[in-house]
Design a protein around this motif. Structure first.
Motif, PDB file in Angstrom:
ATOM      1  N   LEU A 141      40.255  44.707  36.874  1.00 57.13           N
ATOM      2  CA  LEU A 141      40.078  43.510  36.062  1.00 57.13           C
ATOM      3  C   LEU A 141      41.339  42.653  36.089  1.00 57.13           C
ATOM      4  N   ASP A 142      42.494  43.293  35.946  1.00 61.26           N
ATOM      5  CA  ASP A 142      43.766  42.584  35.967  1.00 61.26           C
ATOM      6  C   ASP A 142      44.044  42.015  37.358  1.00 61.26           C
ATOM      7  N   LEU A 143      43.747  42.794  38.389  1.00 65.36           N
ATOM      8  CA  LEU A 143      43.950  42.324  39.758  1.00 65.36           C
ATOM      9  C   LEU A 143      43.092  41.094  40.043  1.00 65.36           C
ATOM     10  N   TYR A 144      41.851  41.132  39.549  1.00 59.91           N
ATOM     11  CA  TYR A 144      40.943  40.010  39.785  1.00 59.91           C
ATOM     12  C   TYR A 144      41.449  38.739  39.111  1.00 59.91           C
ATOM     13  N   PRO A 180      42.117  36.045  42.119  1.00 61.77           N
ATOM     14  CA  PRO A 180      40.671  36.139  42.322  1.00 61.77           C
ATOM     15  C   PRO A 180      40.233  35.990  43.774  1.00 61.77           C
ATOM     16  N   VAL A 181      40.985  35.252  44.577  1.00 58.67           N
ATOM     17  CA  VAL A 181      40.613  35.107  45.988  1.00 58.67           C
ATOM     18  C   VAL A 181      40.751  36.437  46.723  1.00 58.67           C
ATOM     19  N   LYS A 182      41.808  37.161  46.437  1.00 55.83           N
ATOM     20  CA  LYS A 182      42.049  38.435  47.110  1.00 55.83           C
ATOM     21  C   LYS A 182      41.133  39.535  46.586  1.00 55.83           C
ATOM     22  N   TRP A 183      40.915  39.564  45.264  1.00 60.46           N
ATOM     23  CA  TRP A 183      40.244  40.709  44.653  1.00 60.46           C
ATOM     24  C   TRP A 183      38.846  40.414  44.121  1.00 60.46           C
ATOM     25  N   MET A 243      31.780  43.691  43.408  1.00 60.07           N
ATOM     26  CA  MET A 243      31.012  44.804  43.963  1.00 60.07           C
ATOM     27  C   MET A 243      31.095  46.018  43.048  1.00 60.07           C
ATOM     28  N   PHE A 244      32.271  46.262  42.479  1.00 60.89           N
ATOM     29  CA  PHE A 244      32.427  47.394  41.567  1.00 60.89           C
ATOM     30  C   PHE A 244      31.709  47.127  40.247  1.00 60.89           C
ATOM     31  N   VAL A 245      31.732  45.880  39.776  1.00 59.98           N
ATOM     32  CA  VAL A 245      30.985  45.511  38.572  1.00 59.98           C
ATOM     33  C   VAL A 245      29.505  45.807  38.775  1.00 59.98           C
ATOM     34  N   GLN A 246      28.971  45.404  39.920  1.00 56.28           N
ATOM     35  CA  GLN A 246      27.558  45.639  40.219  1.00 56.28           C
ATOM     36  C   GLN A 246      27.235  47.130  40.188  1.00 56.28           C
ATOM     37  N   LYS A 247      28.097  47.936  40.792  1.00 53.96           N
ATOM     38  CA  LYS A 247      27.870  49.384  40.829  1.00 53.96           C
ATOM     39  C   LYS A 247      27.940  49.988  39.435  1.00 53.96           C
ATOM     40  N   SER A 248      28.917  49.576  38.632  1.00 57.10           N
ATOM     41  CA  SER A 248      29.080  50.156  37.291  1.00 57.10           C
ATOM     42  C   SER A 248      27.935  49.768  36.372  1.00 57.10           C
ATOM     43  N   LEU A 249      27.379  48.557  36.529  1.00 55.56           N
ATOM     44  CA  LEU A 249      26.241  48.147  35.716  1.00 55.56           C
ATOM     45  C   LEU A 249      24.957  48.851  36.147  1.00 55.56           C
ATOM     46  N   MET A 250      24.837  49.131  37.428  1.00 57.77           N
ATOM     47  CA  MET A 250      23.693  49.914  37.905  1.00 57.77           C
ATOM     48  C   MET A 250      23.750  51.343  37.358  1.00 57.77           C
ATOM     49  N   ASP A 251      24.948  51.904  37.269  1.00 57.01           N
ATOM     50  CA  ASP A 251      25.106  53.255  36.711  1.00 57.01           C
ATOM     51  C   ASP A 251      24.526  53.326  35.300  1.00 57.01           C
ATOM     52  N   PHE A 299      28.674  34.664  37.365  1.00 55.56           N
ATOM     53  CA  PHE A 299      30.038  34.893  37.847  1.00 55.56           C
ATOM     54  C   PHE A 299      30.158  34.755  39.360  1.00 55.56           C
ATOM     55  N   VAL A 300      29.288  35.418  40.116  1.00 52.04           N
ATOM     56  CA  VAL A 300      29.392  35.356  41.574  1.00 52.04           C
ATOM     57  C   VAL A 300      29.024  33.964  42.081  1.00 52.04           C
ATOM     58  N   GLU A 301      28.010  33.345  41.477  1.00 54.00           N
ATOM     59  CA  GLU A 301      27.660  31.983  41.878  1.00 54.00           C
ATOM     60  C   GLU A 301      28.841  31.036  41.650  1.00 54.00           C
ATOM     61  N   ASN A 302      29.519  31.204  40.520  1.00 56.89           N
ATOM     62  CA  ASN A 302      30.666  30.355  40.229  1.00 56.89           C
ATOM     63  C   ASN A 302      31.809  30.599  41.213  1.00 56.89           C
ATOM     64  N   MET A 303      32.037  31.860  41.548  1.00 59.20           N
ATOM     65  CA  MET A 303      33.092  32.185  42.515  1.00 59.20           C
ATOM     66  C   MET A 303      32.786  31.593  43.885  1.00 59.20           C
ATOM     67  N   HIS A 304      31.525  31.631  44.271  1.00 61.22           N
ATOM     68  CA  HIS A 304      31.147  31.049  45.566  1.00 61.22           C
ATOM     69  C   HIS A 304      31.271  29.529  45.538  1.00 61.22           C
ATOM     70  N   ASN A 305      30.864  28.911  44.438  1.00 64.78           N
ATOM     71  CA  ASN A 305      30.989  27.458  44.310  1.00 64.78           C
ATOM     72  C   ASN A 305      32.439  27.007  44.426  1.00 64.78           C
ATOM     73  N   LYS A 306      33.354  27.813  43.903  1.00 60.79           N
ATOM     74  CA  LYS A 306      34.775  27.456  43.888  1.00 60.79           C
ATOM     75  C   LYS A 306      35.526  28.010  45.098  1.00 60.79           C
ATOM     76  N   LYS A 307      34.789  28.661  46.024  1.00 66.42           N
ATOM     77  CA  LYS A 307      35.370  29.248  47.233  1.00 66.42           C
ATOM     78  C   LYS A 307      36.336  30.390  46.934  1.00 66.42           C
ATOM     79  N   THR A 308      36.162  31.005  45.775  1.00 62.02           N
ATOM     80  CA  THR A 308      36.954  32.196  45.458  1.00 62.02           C
ATOM     81  C   THR A 308      36.506  33.361  46.328  1.00 62.02           C
ATOM     82  N   ILE A 309      35.220  33.414  46.628  1.00 62.43           N
ATOM     83  CA  ILE A 309      34.727  34.324  47.656  1.00 62.43           C
ATOM     84  C   ILE A 309      34.133  33.464  48.769  1.00 62.43           C
TER      85      ILE A 309
END
Length: 249
Positions: free
Chosen positions: A57-60, A64-67, A73-81, A105-115
């Protein structure tokens, strides 16, 4: 030899609490902690803070571009758990779901080119697999609809170290994406019923919201005991239908 009658099993009803950062999801979720018919699963922030000693969370938030891709991906896995975690209660309340992770969150990151586009496509492939291939079941979404400026002040008041970089601009962006997803129904393939609550209200009013929801669910438990096992509709869909409902006290 006469066989004993089979004990009827119930289908656990999964309820996701959604809303912006600082909207009041955790406070609202906490109202259900002492209800014996409900098991509450808070947002798994502790997991995000400690992945084998790494604070994702802190790394992100720091880069945010790097992490961003690894974190989501880890958020998705932990919520599926959480979805697949067994419970003996008829209701499971979950703070956030893979749907909000993807549609806000992911849509916003893609819109801003964070991912980048490739990371977005890889994430989306996994999301489609989780939401459409696996037996993922969310029966009701409760949307805590809160003005971004109120979210911003609440974030400052609670003082989480990782959230010091959160701006009002980000909260406005996420709010608009929540509105597109849950109010404007931008994603037409999304048919989970949505219950809308006014998150701008005081704790006293939010407690009334929670009391009303618990009353509805308790009554529904009694009704559900008399439903046929052949009924293929979710009891919560029977209760709330597919239309948004707004509790206004």
């Amino acid at each position: 030899m006469v066989s004993s009658p089979k004990k009827k099993s119930f289908s656990v009803q999964n309820i996701s609490i959604e809303g912006n950062i600082g909207s009041g999801k955790t406070s609202f979720t906490n109202y259900f902690l002492n209800n014996p018919n409900i098991q509450v699963f808070p947002e798994p922030i502790d997991k995000w803070r400690n992945l084998c000693g790494h604070n994702l969370l802190d790394l992100y938030y720091a880069d945010p571009v790097k992490w961003g891709f690894a974190f989501q991906m880890f958020v998705q896995k932990s919520l599926m758990d959480i979805i697949y975690k067994p419970t003996k209660c008829p209701y499971k309340i979950i703070e956030r779901s893979i749907y909000s992770a993807k549609y806000t969150f992911v849509e916003n990151m893609h819109n801003k080119k964070t991912i980048n586009d490739v990371e977005y496509l890889v994430y989306s492939e996994w999301f489609d697999f989780c939401s459409k291939v696996l037996p993922l079941k969310i029966d009701l979404i409760i949307y805590i609809r809160t003005d971004p400026i109120i979210c911003y002040h609440r974030i400052k008041e609670r003082g989480r170290i990782e959230e010091t970089m959160i701006s009002l601009d980000l909260l406005n962006e996420l709010h608009e994406l929540h509105e597109s997803w849950l109010i404007k129904k931008y994603f037409t393939d999304f048919d989970i019923p949505v219950l809308v609550l006014d998150g701008n209200q005081s704790n006293k009013f939010m407690e009334k919201h929670a009391s009303q929801v618990m009353k509805d669910m308790f009554e529904n438990i009694i009704i559900h005991k008399h439903l046929s096992n052949n009924c293929d509709r979710s009891p919560l869909k029977q209760l709330y239908g597919n239309c948004s409902k707004f509790y206004d006290f």
